[in-house]
Design a protein around this motif. Sequence first.
Motif, PDB file in Angstrom:
ATOM      1  N   GLY A   1       0.819  -1.208   0.000  1.00  0.00           N
ATOM      2  CA  GLY A   1       0.000   0.000   0.000  1.00  0.00           C
ATOM      3  C   GLY A   1       0.852   1.258   0.000  1.00  0.00           C
ATOM      4  O   GLY A   1       1.866   1.332   0.703  1.00  0.00           O
ATOM      5  N   ASN A   2       0.433   2.245  -0.783  1.00  0.00           N
ATOM      6  CA  ASN A   2       1.152   3.522  -0.830  1.00  0.00           C
ATOM      7  C   ASN A   2       1.355   4.100   0.564  1.00  0.00           C
ATOM      8  O   ASN A   2       2.384   4.695   0.853  1.00  0.00           O
ATOM      9  N   GLN A   3       0.356   3.913   1.417  1.00  0.00           N
ATOM     10  CA  GLN A   3       0.431   4.486   2.757  1.00  0.00           C
ATOM     11  C   GLN A   3       1.585   3.922   3.585  1.00  0.00           C
ATOM     12  O   GLN A   3       1.979   4.500   4.589  1.00  0.00           O
ATOM     13  N   TYR A   4       2.162   2.790   3.162  1.00  0.00           N
ATOM     14  CA  TYR A   4       3.236   2.151   3.916  1.00  0.00           C
ATOM     15  C   TYR A   4       4.620   2.363   3.322  1.00  0.00           C
ATOM     16  O   TYR A   4       5.614   1.989   3.944  1.00  0.00           O
ATOM     17  N   LEU A   5       4.715   2.923   2.128  1.00  0.00           N
ATOM     18  CA  LEU A   5       6.002   3.002   1.431  1.00  0.00           C
ATOM     19  C   LEU A   5       7.079   3.743   2.224  1.00  0.00           C
ATOM     20  O   LEU A   5       8.157   3.210   2.477  1.00  0.00           O
ATOM     21  N   ASP A   6       6.794   4.982   2.606  1.00  0.00           N
ATOM     22  CA  ASP A   6       7.789   5.778   3.333  1.00  0.00           C
ATOM     23  C   ASP A   6       8.164   5.118   4.653  1.00  0.00           C
ATOM     24  O   ASP A   6       9.334   5.033   5.014  1.00  0.00           O
ATOM     25  N   GLY A   7       7.159   4.648   5.371  1.00  0.00           N
ATOM     26  CA  GLY A   7       7.398   4.029   6.664  1.00  0.00           C
ATOM     27  C   GLY A   7       8.182   2.736   6.561  1.00  0.00           C
ATOM     28  O   GLY A   7       8.986   2.410   7.443  1.00  0.00           O
ATOM     29  N   ALA A   8       7.971   1.981   5.483  1.00  0.00           N
ATOM     30  CA  ALA A   8       8.705   0.729   5.295  1.00  0.00           C
ATOM     31  C   ALA A   8      10.197   1.002   5.141  1.00  0.00           C
ATOM     32  O   ALA A   8      11.027   0.314   5.734  1.00  0.00           O
ATOM     33  N   VAL A   9      10.537   2.032   4.383  1.00  0.00           N
ATOM     34  CA  VAL A   9      11.942   2.389   4.207  1.00  0.00           C
ATOM     35  C   VAL A   9      12.542   2.810   5.548  1.00  0.00           C
ATOM     36  O   VAL A   9      13.633   2.376   5.917  1.00  0.00           O
ATOM     37  N   SER A  10      11.821   3.633   6.296  1.00  0.00           N
ATOM     38  CA  SER A  10      12.318   4.085   7.605  1.00  0.00           C
ATOM     39  C   SER A  10      12.506   2.919   8.560  1.00  0.00           C
ATOM     40  O   SER A  10      13.516   2.837   9.273  1.00  0.00           O
ATOM     41  N   LEU A  11      11.541   2.017   8.587  1.00  0.00           N
ATOM     42  CA  LEU A  11      11.613   0.848   9.468  1.00  0.00           C
ATOM     43  C   LEU A  11      12.824  -0.019   9.107  1.00  0.00           C
ATOM     44  O   LEU A  11      13.590  -0.429   9.981  1.00  0.00           O
ATOM     45  N   LEU A  12      12.991  -0.286   7.829  1.00  0.00           N
ATOM     46  CA  LEU A  12      14.121  -1.107   7.397  1.00  0.00           C
ATOM     47  C   LEU A  12      15.455  -0.470   7.773  1.00  0.00           C
ATOM     48  O   LEU A  12      16.383  -1.150   8.202  1.00  0.00           O
ATOM     49  N   ARG A  13      15.542   0.833   7.650  1.00  0.00           N
ATOM     50  CA  ARG A  13      16.784   1.529   8.003  1.00  0.00           C
ATOM     51  C   ARG A  13      17.072   1.447   9.498  1.00  0.00           C
ATOM     52  O   ARG A  13      18.217   1.487   9.912  1.00  0.00           O
ATOM     53  N   ARG A  14      16.041   1.346  10.297  1.00  0.00           N
ATOM     54  CA  ARG A  14      16.200   1.284  11.758  1.00  0.00           C
ATOM     55  C   ARG A  14      16.656  -0.075  12.260  1.00  0.00           C
ATOM     56  O   ARG A  14      17.161  -0.198  13.373  1.00  0.00           O
ATOM     57  N   MET A  15      16.504  -1.096  11.453  1.00  0.00           N
ATOM     58  CA  MET A  15      16.855  -2.440  11.896  1.00  0.00           C
ATOM     59  C   MET A  15      18.369  -2.577  12.028  1.00  0.00           C
ATOM     60  O   MET A  15      19.103  -2.309  11.083  1.00  0.00           O
ATOM     61  N   PRO A  16      18.841  -3.024  13.196  1.00  0.00           N
ATOM     62  CA  PRO A  16      20.274  -3.218  13.374  1.00  0.00           C
ATOM     63  C   PRO A  16      20.732  -4.510  12.692  1.00  0.00           C
ATOM     64  O   PRO A  16      20.451  -5.607  13.163  1.00  0.00           O
TER      65      PRO A  16
END
Length: 142
Positions: free
Chosen positions: A6-21
Amino acid sequence: MKFTLGNQYLDGAVSLLRRMPLAGYQSMARSRFIRIFKEPVQALVDARQDLISEYSVLDDNGKPVIEGDHYKLRPDATAEYNEAYTKLMNEDAEIDKATYTAHMKDIQDVLKNCKLELSGDEATIYAALCDALDVFEEKEGK
């Protein structure tokens, strides 16, 4: 790799992935995965900007007027803008990029083994990403 999100998740998915150690190979897989989001994220940014340009009050140069932190919508267009924006954000982005053979499995493993404590929007984004990539679905014959 092909999936929809979903478009609504695109930006957040990138941010979440970047936060993963992550380290080593998993970090490299994540970086490659984030790169495949570049075009869908840009397409969403462009579509949002098109909506803003269509429904905003424009200055003498044809640019949308900003008041405070928000674009100033034309009073007669607020409901139409909100409807169009909601529709845009509820659409699914089709992501279909060539990567490497085991990339899907690598990203599924990264998500399956995520050690971050998630809540709120971030938990919702994580669930949407896992659903899009069939992270927790058992495959027949396994």
